[in-house]
Every structure is written in C-alpha cells, then in structure tokens.
Scaffold this motif. Structure first.
Motif, PDB file in Angstrom:
ATOM      1  N   ARG A   1      10.264  -3.119  14.545  1.00  0.00           N
ATOM      2  CA  ARG A   1       8.911  -2.742  14.957  1.00  0.00           C
ATOM      3  C   ARG A   1       8.136  -2.023  13.856  1.00  0.00           C
ATOM      4  N   PHE A   2       8.701  -1.965  12.660  1.00  0.00           N
ATOM      5  CA  PHE A   2       7.957  -1.443  11.512  1.00  0.00           C
ATOM      6  C   PHE A   2       7.909  -2.501  10.425  1.00  0.00           C
ATOM      7  N   SER A   3       6.716  -2.728   9.877  1.00  0.00           N
ATOM      8  CA  SER A   3       6.552  -3.733   8.824  1.00  0.00           C
ATOM      9  C   SER A   3       5.333  -3.374   7.982  1.00  0.00           C
ATOM     10  N   LEU A   4       4.977  -4.263   7.075  1.00  0.00           N
ATOM     11  CA  LEU A   4       3.918  -3.988   6.103  1.00  0.00           C
ATOM     12  C   LEU A   4       2.713  -4.888   6.305  1.00  0.00           C
ATOM     13  N   LEU A   5       1.555  -4.332   6.028  1.00  0.00           N
ATOM     14  CA  LEU A   5       0.330  -5.096   5.898  1.00  0.00           C
ATOM     15  C   LEU A   5       0.092  -5.284   4.407  1.00  0.00           C
ATOM     16  N   TYR A   6       0.245  -6.518   3.957  1.00  0.00           N
ATOM     17  CA  TYR A   6       0.069  -6.833   2.540  1.00  0.00           C
ATOM     18  C   TYR A   6      -1.382  -7.243   2.326  1.00  0.00           C
ATOM     19  N   ASP A   7      -2.156  -6.323   1.743  1.00  0.00           N
ATOM     20  CA  ASP A   7      -3.545  -6.624   1.427  1.00  0.00           C
ATOM     21  C   ASP A   7      -3.589  -7.277   0.054  1.00  0.00           C
ATOM     22  N   ILE A   8      -3.920  -8.544   0.036  1.00  0.00           N
ATOM     23  CA  ILE A   8      -3.856  -9.327  -1.198  1.00  0.00           C
ATOM     24  C   ILE A   8      -4.787  -8.764  -2.263  1.00  0.00           C
ATOM     25  N   TYR A   9      -5.966  -8.358  -1.855  1.00  0.00           N
ATOM     26  CA  TYR A   9      -6.921  -7.753  -2.788  1.00  0.00           C
ATOM     27  C   TYR A   9      -6.333  -6.494  -3.427  1.00  0.00           C
ATOM     28  N   HIS A  10      -5.837  -5.592  -2.607  1.00  0.00           N
ATOM     29  CA  HIS A  10      -5.318  -4.329  -3.122  1.00  0.00           C
ATOM     30  C   HIS A  10      -4.107  -4.522  -4.021  1.00  0.00           C
ATOM     31  N   MET A  11      -3.204  -5.415  -3.632  1.00  0.00           N
ATOM     32  CA  MET A  11      -1.991  -5.588  -4.421  1.00  0.00           C
ATOM     33  C   MET A  11      -2.245  -6.380  -5.708  1.00  0.00           C
ATOM     34  N   GLN A  12      -3.249  -7.231  -5.723  1.00  0.00           N
ATOM     35  CA  GLN A  12      -3.623  -7.878  -6.978  1.00  0.00           C
ATOM     36  C   GLN A  12      -4.086  -6.832  -7.996  1.00  0.00           C
ATOM     37  N   ILE A  13      -4.849  -5.852  -7.535  1.00  0.00           N
ATOM     38  CA  ILE A  13      -5.329  -4.795  -8.423  1.00  0.00           C
ATOM     39  C   ILE A  13      -4.175  -3.930  -8.918  1.00  0.00           C
ATOM     40  N   MET A  14      -3.235  -3.599  -8.055  1.00  0.00           N
ATOM     41  CA  MET A  14      -2.165  -2.671  -8.428  1.00  0.00           C
ATOM     42  C   MET A  14      -1.056  -3.314  -9.248  1.00  0.00           C
ATOM     43  N   GLU A  15      -0.672  -4.557  -8.883  1.00  0.00           N
ATOM     44  CA  GLU A  15       0.537  -5.102  -9.494  1.00  0.00           C
ATOM     45  C   GLU A  15       0.488  -6.586  -9.792  1.00  0.00           C
ATOM     46  N   GLY A  16      -0.484  -7.307  -9.231  1.00  0.00           N
ATOM     47  CA  GLY A  16      -0.539  -8.745  -9.464  1.00  0.00           C
ATOM     48  C   GLY A  16       0.712  -9.442  -8.938  1.00  0.00           C
ATOM     49  N   ASP A  17       1.039 -10.605  -9.536  1.00  0.00           N
ATOM     50  CA  ASP A  17       2.269 -11.330  -9.174  1.00  0.00           C
ATOM     51  C   ASP A  17       2.338 -11.557  -7.662  1.00  0.00           C
ATOM     52  N   VAL A  18       1.190 -11.907  -7.073  1.00  0.00           N
ATOM     53  CA  VAL A  18       1.067 -11.970  -5.620  1.00  0.00           C
ATOM     54  C   VAL A  18       2.021 -12.995  -5.004  1.00  0.00           C
ATOM     55  N   ILE A  19       2.054 -14.187  -5.547  1.00  0.00           N
ATOM     56  CA  ILE A  19       2.876 -15.244  -4.946  1.00  0.00           C
ATOM     57  C   ILE A  19       4.357 -14.896  -5.024  1.00  0.00           C
ATOM     58  N   ARG A  20       4.803 -14.390  -6.167  1.00  0.00           N
ATOM     59  CA  ARG A  20       6.213 -14.011  -6.289  1.00  0.00           C
ATOM     60  C   ARG A  20       6.568 -12.901  -5.291  1.00  0.00           C
ATOM     61  N   ASN A  21       5.693 -11.916  -5.147  1.00  0.00           N
ATOM     62  CA  ASN A  21       5.989 -10.824  -4.223  1.00  0.00           C
ATOM     63  C   ASN A  21       6.017 -11.287  -2.773  1.00  0.00           C
ATOM     64  N   ILE A  22       5.141 -12.214  -2.425  1.00  0.00           N
ATOM     65  CA  ILE A  22       5.183 -12.766  -1.065  1.00  0.00           C
ATOM     66  C   ILE A  22       6.491 -13.513  -0.842  1.00  0.00           C
ATOM     67  N   ARG A  23       6.912 -14.282  -1.832  1.00  0.00           N
ATOM     68  CA  ARG A  23       8.186 -15.007  -1.707  1.00  0.00           C
ATOM     69  C   ARG A  23       9.367 -14.046  -1.596  1.00  0.00           C
ATOM     70  N   ASP A  24       9.353 -12.981  -2.411  1.00  0.00           N
ATOM     71  CA  ASP A  24      10.494 -12.061  -2.452  1.00  0.00           C
ATOM     72  C   ASP A  24      10.533 -11.117  -1.252  1.00  0.00           C
ATOM     73  N   TYR A  25       9.370 -10.704  -0.757  1.00  0.00           N
ATOM     74  CA  TYR A  25       9.324  -9.640   0.241  1.00  0.00           C
ATOM     75  C   TYR A  25       8.648 -10.049   1.542  1.00  0.00           C
ATOM     76  N   GLY A  26       8.440 -11.338   1.726  1.00  0.00           N
ATOM     77  CA  GLY A  26       7.760 -11.816   2.925  1.00  0.00           C
ATOM     78  C   GLY A  26       8.421 -11.391   4.220  1.00  0.00           C
ATOM     79  N   ALA A  27       9.718 -11.186   4.198  1.00  0.00           N
ATOM     80  CA  ALA A  27      10.436 -10.788   5.418  1.00  0.00           C
ATOM     81  C   ALA A  27       9.989  -9.424   5.928  1.00  0.00           C
ATOM     82  N   TYR A  28       9.389  -8.619   5.054  1.00  0.00           N
ATOM     83  CA  TYR A  28       8.949  -7.276   5.438  1.00  0.00           C
ATOM     84  C   TYR A  28       7.453  -7.218   5.753  1.00  0.00           C
ATOM     85  N   ILE A  29       6.770  -8.349   5.641  1.00  0.00           N
ATOM     86  CA  ILE A  29       5.317  -8.406   5.814  1.00  0.00           C
ATOM     87  C   ILE A  29       4.988  -9.086   7.139  1.00  0.00           C
TER      88      ILE A  29
END
Length: 240
Positions: A150-178
């Motif tokens: 019952r706890f998970s993440l809201l992945y804001d694509i805009y915000h994470m592109q600014i902070m770290e980029g690599d959006v597609i890789r991070n979605i693939r690696d961490y999608g289970a938590y989003i």
C-alpha cells in the motif's frame, strides 16, 4: 475552468479520471461519471515543504491523513498522495528513516481501507528547492524500508528528467515500485510537444511494456491559448 467544466471537457476528450482532487470536489467528479485518480491533501498547510521526513510533524500529519484516508475510501478512491517535505538540514538517511516511521503509523489504516499511499518524487533543482524525495533511488529505498503493497511512488517524468534523466532505464529498473505517473514537457513544464526534450511516445511504450495498470496523469502548464487542444494533443501522444 470549474471542476464541473473540467470534468465535462475530460469526458469529451476520453479521460477516465481527474487527478489531484480534494474531498470538496469528490461529489462533482463522481456525478460526472469520472474517477479520481489521486486524492490531494488540500487543507493541509504547506504540505510540499512540511512532510513526513521530520518527526515533529508526524502527530499532525497522522491526524490529517487518517481522516483523508477514510474520506477517500468512503468514496471508493484508492490513491492518496504524500510528500517527504524539505530537508531543512536533514541528511537523506535520517529523512528516509523518519518518513518510514511516520508513514508506518497510518499504513495499517490504509491497508484496512484499501487505500494506497503514493509519495511524489519532485525536483529540488528548479521548482521545489530542498525537497528530499528528489531521486528515484531514494524513493525506492523508502518503499523497500516500508515494505507494504500500500506504499508506492509517483514518478513525475518532468521532475525526474530535471534531477537525473535516464527516464526509460529508471522506469524499466524501478517500475515495480511506481504506481502513478505525471507528465510535462522539459524544459518549462509546458506542453508535451516536438519542441521539448522528452520522447513521450517512447516513454509511454516503456510504461506499457512494464505491465503498468495505473494512471498516467497530464500535469503540464499549457502555453497555448486553447488549453483543451493542448490536453487533447497530450492524450494523443501518450496513447500507445
């Protein structure tokens, strides 16, 4: 636009839900036939900066969110947004531990009522200076520490592109938590279009390929005078 006007326009576009809706507007959205994809904590003072990472705020937050969880559940809405808050000198490890301890105080109620607590990842570089949950890995570690479905993440694509980029890789690696996504163009947080740096159709295909079953919410600030035309175009670009 009023919430009633937005719901009517959303239906015409083909939306299934309205995002970040406060309890005061629950009835309006329900009467429109749309869903609420994420419940907003409107009424909680300064909720972006004063969050779960400082233990002195826990008692107030627990009281507020217990009521919000019940209100959401009573309407059948299953996603409630939460925020880390600003660091204010706090190191990331301590902030993570404090967030986990605070959220675990309301998780039993969330689990009982079938409500998901979803922490948004925001950028601390441009829009939300000093915000603690500003990297995907930090959020994932928090999710692992809490250890609840019952706890998970809201992945804001805009915000994470600014902070770290690599959006597609991070979605693939961490999608289970989003469990939820937000969109907007970079730079500027405006339309998803050909004049910004993110390839949204490719990102949406990655999300779809991950088996994602939640909502992708449009959260950009339109520059075009015809704002609904911008929304329709964003829906088209994100439909894969």
């Amino acid at each position: 636009m009023s919430m009633q006007e937005l719901c009517k326009a959303g239906q015409a576009i083909g939306l299934e839900a309205i995002d970040l809706v406060a309890p005061a507007d629950f009835d309006t959205v329900r009467e429109s036939g749309l869903k609420v994809s994420m419940v907003s904590p409107d009424g909680l003072k300064d909720y972006l900066r004063i969050g779960w990472n400082h233990r002195e705020h826990h008692a107030h937050l627990v009281d507020f969110y217990q009521k919000l969880i019940d209100r959401a559940a009573d309407y059948g809405y299953s996603n409630v947004i939460v925020f880390s808050g600003n660091r204010n000198g706090l190191d990331d490890e301590t902030g993570l531990i404090n967030c986990a301890q605070g959220l675990q105080r309301i998780l039993p109620q969330a689990e009982k009522r079938g409500v998901n607590l979803v922490m948004e990842l925001l950028n601390s570089k441009v829009d939300h200076h000093d915000y603690q949950a500003d990297h995907t890995v930090w959020g994932v570690e928090l999710a692992k520490t809490i250890g609840s479905e019952r706890f998970s993440l809201l992945y804001d694509i805009y915000h994470m592109q600014i902070m770290e980029g690599d959006v597609i890789r991070n979605i693939r690696d961490y999608g289970a938590y989003i469990s939820h996504y937000h969109t907007a163009g970079v730079p500027g947080r405006n339309e998803i279009g050909d004049d910004q740096e993110l390839n949204y159709p490719a990102i949406m295909r990655t999300i779809a390929d991950s088996g994602f079953k939640g909502f992708v919410a449009q959260e950009f600030i339109p520059k075009n005078e015809d704002k609904l035309a911008s929304l329709r175009d964003a829906v088209r670009r994100c439909t894969v």
